[in-house]
Design a protein around this motif. Structure first.
Motif: not given
Length: 119
Positions: A6-7, A20, A113
């Motif tokens: 994830e980021s 996201l 995140t």
């Protein structure tokens, strides 16, 4: 095995936006859906949104009209566009992938995140 990365989390002011991303790799066949869940401190993890391979979507009532989930099947990536963010959206957001494997549904999770909505 399946890996989810994830980021895109961060700090944003109320009314702001964040996107996201979650990239899947590994044994990613027979996917039923991908999605996002969130968990705020002291609360249970809850569904935010899901999307099937065919593009069918499902949203929690609390985010309908503000969040949009989308998917790039070629990149095995799912996105969550979050608009009009509110302080109550503050949580750790987790990517989820559910697949069918030898007749059994399997769930995989990203590391999470953090999204913080605050002025």
């Amino acid at each position: 095995q399946v890996q989810l990365v994830e980021s895109g989390g961060g700090l944003v002011q109320p009314g702001g936006s964040l996107t996201l991303s979650c990239a899947a790799s590994g044994s990613i066949s027979n996917i039923l859906y991908m999605g996002w869940y969130r968990q705020a401190p002291g609360k249970q993890r809850e569904l935010v949104a899901t999307i099937t391979s065919g593009g069918s979507t499902n949203y929690a009532d609390s985010v309908k009209g503000r969040f949009t989930i989308s998917r790039d099947n070629a990149k095995n990536t799912v996105y969550l566009q979050m608009n009009s963010l509110r302080p109550e959206d503050t949580a750790a957001y987790y990517c989820n992938l559910r697949r069918m494997w030898i007749g059994i549904q399997q769930d995989y999770w990203g590391q999470g995140t953090q999204v913080t909505v605050s002025s």
